[in-house]
Design a protein around this motif. Structure first.
Motif, PDB file in Angstrom:
ATOM      1  N   GLU A 187       0.709  -1.212  -0.279  1.00  0.00           N
ATOM      2  CA  GLU A 187      -0.069  -0.029  -0.201  1.00  0.00           C
ATOM      3  C   GLU A 187       0.808   1.343   0.111  1.00  0.00           C
ATOM      4  O   GLU A 187       0.427   2.484  -0.503  1.00  0.00           O
ATOM      5  N   SER A 188       2.020   1.077   0.611  1.00  0.00           N
ATOM      6  CA  SER A 188       2.842   2.504   0.788  1.00  0.00           C
ATOM      7  C   SER A 188       3.208   2.767  -0.517  1.00  0.00           C
ATOM      8  O   SER A 188       3.673   4.050  -1.018  1.00  0.00           O
ATOM      9  N   GLU A 189       3.284   1.847  -1.697  1.00  0.00           N
ATOM     10  CA  GLU A 189       3.686   2.230  -3.262  1.00  0.00           C
ATOM     11  C   GLU A 189       2.290   2.370  -3.949  1.00  0.00           C
ATOM     12  O   GLU A 189       2.486   3.114  -5.129  1.00  0.00           O
ATOM     13  N   CYS A 190       1.402   1.635  -3.815  1.00  0.00           N
ATOM     14  CA  CYS A 190       0.286   1.339  -4.453  1.00  0.00           C
ATOM     15  C   CYS A 190      -0.984   1.972  -4.105  1.00  0.00           C
ATOM     16  O   CYS A 190      -1.983   1.775  -4.803  1.00  0.00           O
ATOM     17  N   GLY A 191      -0.999   2.543  -3.019  1.00  0.00           N
ATOM     18  CA  GLY A 191      -2.303   2.966  -2.412  1.00  0.00           C
ATOM     19  C   GLY A 191      -3.070   3.892  -3.195  1.00  0.00           C
ATOM     20  O   GLY A 191      -4.313   4.037  -3.048  1.00  0.00           O
ATOM     21  N   LEU A 192      -2.402   4.587  -3.968  1.00  0.00           N
ATOM     22  CA  LEU A 192      -2.983   5.902  -4.989  1.00  0.00           C
ATOM     23  C   LEU A 192      -2.921   5.415  -6.304  1.00  0.00           C
ATOM     24  O   LEU A 192      -3.480   6.396  -7.089  1.00  0.00           O
ATOM     25  N   ASP A 193      -2.467   4.299  -6.733  1.00  0.00           N
ATOM     26  CA  ASP A 193      -2.451   3.926  -7.934  1.00  0.00           C
ATOM     27  C   ASP A 193      -3.831   3.969  -8.639  1.00  0.00           C
ATOM     28  O   ASP A 193      -3.850   4.473 -10.018  1.00  0.00           O
ATOM     29  N   ASN A 194      -4.856   3.887  -8.144  1.00  0.00           N
ATOM     30  CA  ASN A 194      -6.341   3.919  -8.776  1.00  0.00           C
ATOM     31  C   ASN A 194      -6.946   5.059  -8.247  1.00  0.00           C
ATOM     32  O   ASN A 194      -8.246   5.117  -8.301  1.00  0.00           O
ATOM     33  N   PHE A 195      -6.263   5.964  -7.711  1.00  0.00           N
ATOM     34  CA  PHE A 195      -7.235   7.208  -7.251  1.00  0.00           C
ATOM     35  C   PHE A 195      -7.692   8.044  -8.249  1.00  0.00           C
ATOM     36  O   PHE A 195      -8.723   8.372  -7.954  1.00  0.00           O
ATOM     37  N   GLY A 196      -6.895   8.092  -9.460  1.00  0.00           N
ATOM     38  CA  GLY A 196      -7.307   8.626 -10.742  1.00  0.00           C
ATOM     39  C   GLY A 196      -8.128  10.045 -10.801  1.00  0.00           C
ATOM     40  O   GLY A 196      -8.027  10.545 -11.754  1.00  0.00           O
ATOM     41  N   ASP A 197      -8.106  10.625  -9.579  1.00  0.00           N
ATOM     42  CA  ASP A 197      -8.587  12.033  -9.480  1.00  0.00           C
ATOM     43  C   ASP A 197      -7.492  13.129  -9.351  1.00  0.00           C
ATOM     44  O   ASP A 197      -7.800  14.132  -8.524  1.00  0.00           O
ATOM     45  N   PHE A 198      -6.344  12.883  -9.798  1.00  0.00           N
ATOM     46  CA  PHE A 198      -5.211  13.907  -9.509  1.00  0.00           C
ATOM     47  C   PHE A 198      -5.317  15.363 -10.325  1.00  0.00           C
ATOM     48  O   PHE A 198      -5.789  15.316 -11.340  1.00  0.00           O
ATOM     49  N   ASP A 199      -5.193  16.454  -9.578  1.00  0.00           N
ATOM     50  CA  ASP A 199      -5.452  17.802 -10.100  1.00  0.00           C
ATOM     51  C   ASP A 199      -4.273  17.937 -11.004  1.00  0.00           C
ATOM     52  O   ASP A 199      -4.470  18.848 -12.059  1.00  0.00           O
ATOM     53  N   TRP A 200      -3.189  17.418 -10.905  1.00  0.00           N
ATOM     54  CA  TRP A 200      -1.911  17.781 -11.741  1.00  0.00           C
ATOM     55  C   TRP A 200      -1.213  16.385 -11.810  1.00  0.00           C
ATOM     56  O   TRP A 200      -1.152  15.645 -10.883  1.00  0.00           O
ATOM     57  N   VAL A 201      -0.650  16.249 -13.160  1.00  0.00           N
ATOM     58  CA  VAL A 201       0.201  15.169 -13.348  1.00  0.00           C
ATOM     59  C   VAL A 201       1.888  15.625 -13.659  1.00  0.00           C
ATOM     60  O   VAL A 201       1.729  16.336 -14.953  1.00  0.00           O
ATOM     61  N   ILE A 202       2.555  15.358 -13.175  1.00  0.00           N
ATOM     62  CA  ILE A 202       4.130  15.925 -13.485  1.00  0.00           C
ATOM     63  C   ILE A 202       4.676  14.620 -14.124  1.00  0.00           C
ATOM     64  O   ILE A 202       4.806  13.321 -13.358  1.00  0.00           O
ATOM     65  N   GLU A 203       5.266  14.555 -15.434  1.00  0.00           N
ATOM     66  CA  GLU A 203       5.843  13.521 -16.013  1.00  0.00           C
ATOM     67  C   GLU A 203       7.393  13.821 -15.732  1.00  0.00           C
ATOM     68  O   GLU A 203       7.942  15.022 -16.301  1.00  0.00           O
ATOM     69  N   ASN A 204       8.199  13.041 -15.320  1.00  0.00           N
ATOM     70  CA  ASN A 204       9.447  13.202 -14.988  1.00  0.00           C
ATOM     71  C   ASN A 204      10.465  11.897 -15.363  1.00  0.00           C
ATOM     72  O   ASN A 204      11.167  11.081 -14.675  1.00  0.00           O
ATOM     73  N   ASP A 205      10.390  12.037 -16.772  1.00  0.00           N
ATOM     74  CA  ASP A 205      11.179  10.823 -17.487  1.00  0.00           C
ATOM     75  C   ASP A 205      12.488  11.239 -17.893  1.00  0.00           C
ATOM     76  O   ASP A 205      13.380  10.863 -18.717  1.00  0.00           O
ATOM     77  N   GLY A 206      13.129  12.462 -17.386  1.00  0.00           N
ATOM     78  CA  GLY A 206      14.653  12.801 -17.827  1.00  0.00           C
ATOM     79  C   GLY A 206      14.681  13.926 -18.864  1.00  0.00           C
ATOM     80  O   GLY A 206      15.756  14.545 -19.283  1.00  0.00           O
ATOM     81  N   ASP A 207      13.368  14.449 -19.297  1.00  0.00           N
ATOM     82  CA  ASP A 207      13.270  15.746 -20.429  1.00  0.00           C
ATOM     83  C   ASP A 207      13.307  16.937 -19.509  1.00  0.00           C
ATOM     84  O   ASP A 207      12.243  17.262 -18.988  1.00  0.00           O
ATOM     85  N   GLY A 208      14.340  17.407 -19.393  1.00  0.00           N
ATOM     86  CA  GLY A 208      14.584  18.868 -18.372  1.00  0.00           C
ATOM     87  C   GLY A 208      13.509  19.863 -19.077  1.00  0.00           C
ATOM     88  O   GLY A 208      12.791  20.533 -18.062  1.00  0.00           O
ATOM     89  N   GLN A 209      13.425  20.223 -20.248  1.00  0.00           N
ATOM     90  CA  GLN A 209      12.613  21.129 -20.839  1.00  0.00           C
ATOM     91  C   GLN A 209      11.186  20.975 -20.563  1.00  0.00           C
ATOM     92  O   GLN A 209      10.503  21.822 -20.135  1.00  0.00           O
ATOM     93  N   ARG A 210      10.563  19.534 -20.877  1.00  0.00           N
ATOM     94  CA  ARG A 210       9.223  19.096 -20.415  1.00  0.00           C
ATOM     95  C   ARG A 210       8.983  19.534 -19.040  1.00  0.00           C
ATOM     96  O   ARG A 210       8.018  19.728 -18.736  1.00  0.00           O
ATOM     97  N   LEU A 211       9.840  19.004 -18.033  1.00  0.00           N
ATOM     98  CA  LEU A 211       9.747  19.155 -16.780  1.00  0.00           C
ATOM     99  C   LEU A 211       9.703  20.539 -16.400  1.00  0.00           C
ATOM    100  O   LEU A 211       8.761  21.228 -15.535  1.00  0.00           O
ATOM    101  N   GLU A 212      10.486  21.095 -16.846  1.00  0.00           N
ATOM    102  CA  GLU A 212      10.461  22.947 -16.660  1.00  0.00           C
ATOM    103  C   GLU A 212       9.108  23.545 -17.073  1.00  0.00           C
ATOM    104  O   GLU A 212       8.648  24.335 -16.258  1.00  0.00           O
ATOM    105  N   GLU A 213       8.625  22.909 -18.009  1.00  0.00           N
ATOM    106  CA  GLU A 213       7.192  23.666 -18.428  1.00  0.00           C
ATOM    107  C   GLU A 213       6.037  23.161 -17.571  1.00  0.00           C
ATOM    108  O   GLU A 213       5.372  24.092 -17.218  1.00  0.00           O
ATOM    109  N   GLN A 214       6.345  22.131 -17.045  1.00  0.00           N
ATOM    110  CA  GLN A 214       5.323  21.464 -16.001  1.00  0.00           C
ATOM    111  C   GLN A 214       5.455  22.247 -14.741  1.00  0.00           C
ATOM    112  O   GLN A 214       4.546  22.749 -14.299  1.00  0.00           O
ATOM    113  N   LEU A 215       6.719  22.478 -14.497  1.00  0.00           N
ATOM    114  CA  LEU A 215       6.769  23.384 -13.163  1.00  0.00           C
ATOM    115  C   LEU A 215       6.498  24.653 -13.210  1.00  0.00           C
ATOM    116  O   LEU A 215       5.581  25.264 -12.167  1.00  0.00           O
ATOM    117  N   GLU A 216       6.561  25.143 -14.371  1.00  0.00           N
ATOM    118  CA  GLU A 216       6.011  26.627 -14.652  1.00  0.00           C
ATOM    119  C   GLU A 216       4.620  26.741 -14.455  1.00  0.00           C
ATOM    120  O   GLU A 216       4.316  27.684 -13.914  1.00  0.00           O
TER     121      GLU A 216
END
Length: 190
Positions: free
Chosen positions: A150-179
Protein backbone atom coordinates in the motif's frame (compact mmCIF):
# COMPACT_ATOMS: atom_id res chain seq x y z
CA UNK A 1 -9.57 16.47 9.94
CA UNK A 2 -7.67 19.48 8.66
CA UNK A 3 -4.80 21.06 10.59
CA UNK A 4 -5.58 23.36 13.50
CA UNK A 5 -4.18 26.83 14.00
CA UNK A 6 -2.27 28.55 11.19
CA UNK A 7 -3.95 26.87 8.25
CA UNK A 8 -2.08 27.14 4.93
CA UNK A 9 -3.40 28.94 1.86
CA UNK A 10 -2.52 25.97 -0.33
CA UNK A 11 -1.41 22.38 0.19
CA UNK A 12 -0.02 20.40 -2.74
CA UNK A 13 -0.06 16.66 -2.13
CA UNK A 14 2.62 14.86 -4.15
CA UNK A 15 2.50 11.15 -4.80
CA UNK A 16 4.39 8.76 -7.04
CA UNK A 17 6.38 5.57 -7.05
CA UNK A 18 9.82 5.25 -5.48
CA UNK A 19 12.45 7.05 -7.59
CA UNK A 20 9.82 8.92 -9.63
CA UNK A 21 11.32 12.24 -8.52
CA UNK A 22 8.84 13.51 -5.90
CA UNK A 23 11.59 15.03 -3.73
CA UNK A 24 13.33 16.53 -6.77
CA UNK A 25 10.10 18.21 -7.92
CA UNK A 26 9.11 19.51 -4.47
CA UNK A 27 12.61 20.86 -3.80
CA UNK A 28 12.64 22.59 -7.21
CA UNK A 29 9.31 24.26 -6.41
CA UNK A 30 10.47 25.31 -2.94
CA UNK A 31 13.66 26.82 -4.33
CA UNK A 32 11.59 28.98 -6.69
CA UNK A 33 8.97 30.01 -4.17
CA UNK A 34 11.35 30.46 -1.24
CA UNK A 35 11.50 28.71 2.12
CA UNK A 36 9.68 31.63 3.76
CA UNK A 37 6.63 30.99 1.55
CA UNK A 38 6.84 27.25 1.05
CA UNK A 39 7.50 24.29 3.37
CA UNK A 40 8.30 20.80 2.11
CA UNK A 41 6.69 18.27 4.43
CA UNK A 42 7.58 14.57 4.42
CA UNK A 43 5.09 12.25 6.08
CA UNK A 44 7.85 9.67 6.27
CA UNK A 45 9.82 11.93 8.64
CA UNK A 46 7.57 11.60 11.69
CA UNK A 47 6.95 7.95 10.83
CA UNK A 48 10.68 7.20 10.82
CA UNK A 49 11.27 9.26 13.94
CA UNK A 50 8.56 7.45 15.91
CA UNK A 51 9.68 4.06 14.55
CA UNK A 52 13.29 4.77 15.53
CA UNK A 53 12.26 5.81 19.04
CA UNK A 54 10.13 2.73 19.61
CA UNK A 55 12.73 0.34 18.15
CA UNK A 56 15.96 1.89 19.46
CA UNK A 57 17.26 2.78 15.98
CA UNK A 58 19.25 5.67 14.53
CA UNK A 59 16.66 8.15 13.23
CA UNK A 60 19.15 10.08 11.04
CA UNK A 61 20.23 6.90 9.27
CA UNK A 62 16.59 6.05 8.52
CA UNK A 63 16.30 9.38 6.67
CA UNK A 64 19.03 8.70 4.10
CA UNK A 65 19.01 6.43 1.06
CA UNK A 66 21.20 3.83 2.72
CA UNK A 67 21.16 0.10 3.22
CA UNK A 68 20.39 0.83 6.88
CA UNK A 69 16.96 2.21 5.95
CA UNK A 70 16.36 -0.58 3.44
CA UNK A 71 17.05 -3.21 6.12
CA UNK A 72 14.11 -1.88 8.15
CA UNK A 73 11.83 -0.67 5.33
CA UNK A 74 9.42 -3.63 5.22
CA UNK A 75 8.94 -3.76 9.00
CA UNK A 76 8.65 0.03 9.16
CA UNK A 77 5.90 -0.07 6.51
CA UNK A 78 3.95 -2.71 8.44
CA UNK A 79 4.39 -0.77 11.68
CA UNK A 80 3.22 2.45 9.98
CA UNK A 81 0.17 0.70 8.51
CA UNK A 82 -0.82 -0.52 11.97
CA UNK A 83 -0.48 3.07 13.32
CA UNK A 84 -2.65 4.43 10.51
CA UNK A 85 -5.29 1.77 11.06
CA UNK A 86 -5.58 2.92 14.66
CA UNK A 87 -5.40 6.66 13.79
CA UNK A 88 -5.41 7.66 10.08
CA UNK A 89 -4.32 11.26 10.80
CA UNK A 90 -1.49 10.45 13.23
CA UNK A 91 1.44 11.18 10.89
CA UNK A 92 -0.39 14.06 9.17
CA UNK A 93 -0.84 15.86 12.47
CA UNK A 94 2.79 15.24 13.43
CA UNK A 95 4.25 16.63 10.19
CA UNK A 96 2.39 19.96 10.34
CA UNK A 97 3.33 20.82 13.93
CA UNK A 98 4.90 24.29 13.97
CA UNK A 99 4.66 24.88 10.20
CA UNK A 100 3.74 28.50 9.43
CA UNK A 101 4.39 28.97 5.69
CA UNK A 102 1.32 29.64 3.53
CA UNK A 103 2.21 26.88 1.01
CA UNK A 104 2.80 23.29 2.06
CA UNK A 105 4.25 20.70 -0.33
CA UNK A 106 3.65 17.22 1.08
CA UNK A 107 6.26 15.28 -0.86
CA UNK A 108 5.23 11.71 -0.08
CA UNK A 109 1.45 11.35 0.02
CA UNK A 110 0.76 7.63 -0.21
CA UNK A 111 -2.80 6.94 0.88
CA UNK A 112 -6.34 8.15 0.27
CA UNK A 113 -6.59 8.90 4.02
CA UNK A 114 -3.65 11.34 3.67
CA UNK A 115 -5.42 13.10 0.80
CA UNK A 116 -8.69 13.28 2.73
CA UNK A 117 -6.98 14.76 5.79
CA UNK A 118 -5.08 17.46 3.87
CA UNK A 119 -7.75 18.28 1.28
CA UNK A 120 -9.79 19.98 3.97
CA UNK A 121 -6.93 22.49 4.15
CA UNK A 122 -7.14 23.64 0.51
CA UNK A 123 -5.27 20.64 -0.85
CA UNK A 124 -4.61 19.86 -4.49
CA UNK A 125 -3.12 16.54 -5.63
CA UNK A 126 -0.02 16.15 -7.80
CA UNK A 127 1.07 12.78 -9.18
CA UNK A 128 4.72 12.50 -10.26
CA UNK A 129 5.16 9.76 -12.84
CA UNK A 130 8.24 8.22 -14.39
CA UNK A 131 8.73 5.13 -16.50
CA UNK A 132 10.24 2.02 -14.92
CA UNK A 133 13.30 2.61 -17.10
CA UNK A 134 13.77 6.15 -15.72
CA UNK A 135 13.27 4.91 -12.18
CA UNK A 136 15.79 2.10 -12.72
CA UNK A 137 18.33 4.65 -13.99
CA UNK A 138 17.84 6.44 -10.65
CA UNK A 139 18.60 3.24 -8.74
CA UNK A 140 15.15 1.70 -8.31
CA UNK A 141 14.97 -2.10 -8.09
CA UNK A 142 11.64 -3.84 -7.51
CA UNK A 143 11.40 -5.08 -3.92
CA UNK A 144 8.59 -7.53 -3.11
CA UNK A 145 6.59 -6.48 -0.06
CA UNK A 146 7.59 -2.85 -0.65
CA UNK A 147 6.86 -1.94 -4.26
CA UNK A 148 3.66 -3.97 -4.35
CA UNK A 149 2.38 -2.78 -0.95
CA UNK A 150 0.00 0.00 0.00
CA UNK A 151 2.84 2.44 0.68
CA UNK A 152 3.68 2.32 -3.06
CA UNK A 153 0.36 1.37 -4.63
CA UNK A 154 -2.26 2.94 -2.37
CA UNK A 155 -2.97 5.77 -4.83
CA UNK A 156 -2.50 3.89 -8.11
CA UNK A 157 -6.25 3.83 -8.73
CA UNK A 158 -7.04 7.19 -7.15
CA UNK A 159 -7.39 8.64 -10.64
CA UNK A 160 -8.54 12.09 -9.58
CA UNK A 161 -5.22 13.96 -9.49
CA UNK A 162 -5.39 17.70 -10.06
CA UNK A 163 -1.92 17.72 -11.68
CA UNK A 164 0.34 15.08 -13.25
CA UNK A 165 4.06 15.80 -13.59
CA UNK A 166 5.96 13.60 -16.05
CA UNK A 167 9.54 13.17 -14.88
CA UNK A 168 11.28 10.94 -17.40
CA UNK A 169 14.46 12.97 -17.81
CA UNK A 170 13.29 15.56 -20.34
CA UNK A 171 14.45 18.72 -18.55
CA UNK A 172 12.62 21.12 -20.83
CA UNK A 173 9.30 19.27 -20.49
CA UNK A 174 9.72 19.12 -16.70
CA UNK A 175 10.48 22.86 -16.59
CA UNK A 176 7.28 23.64 -18.54
CA UNK A 177 5.22 21.56 -16.14
CA UNK A 178 6.83 23.17 -13.09
CA UNK A 179 6.14 26.65 -14.50
CA UNK A 180 2.45 25.77 -14.99
CA UNK A 181 2.24 24.49 -11.43
CA UNK A 182 4.06 27.58 -10.09
CA UNK A 183 1.59 29.81 -11.92
CA UNK A 184 -1.25 27.97 -10.16
CA UNK A 185 0.47 28.32 -6.75
CA UNK A 186 1.07 32.04 -7.25
CA UNK A 187 -2.58 32.55 -8.24
CA UNK A 188 -3.61 31.05 -4.89
CA UNK A 189 -1.33 33.43 -3.00
CA UNK A 190 -2.81 36.61 -4.47
Amino acid sequence: MAPLGGAPRLVLLFSGKRKSGKDFVTEALQSRLGADVCAVLRLSGPLKEQYAQEHGLNFQRLLDASGYKEAYRRDMILWGEARRQADPGFFCRKVVEGVSQPVWLVSDTRRVSDIQWFREAHGATVRVVASEQSRQQRGWVFTPGVDDGESECGLDNFGDFDWVIENDGDGQRLEEQLENLLEFVRSRLQ
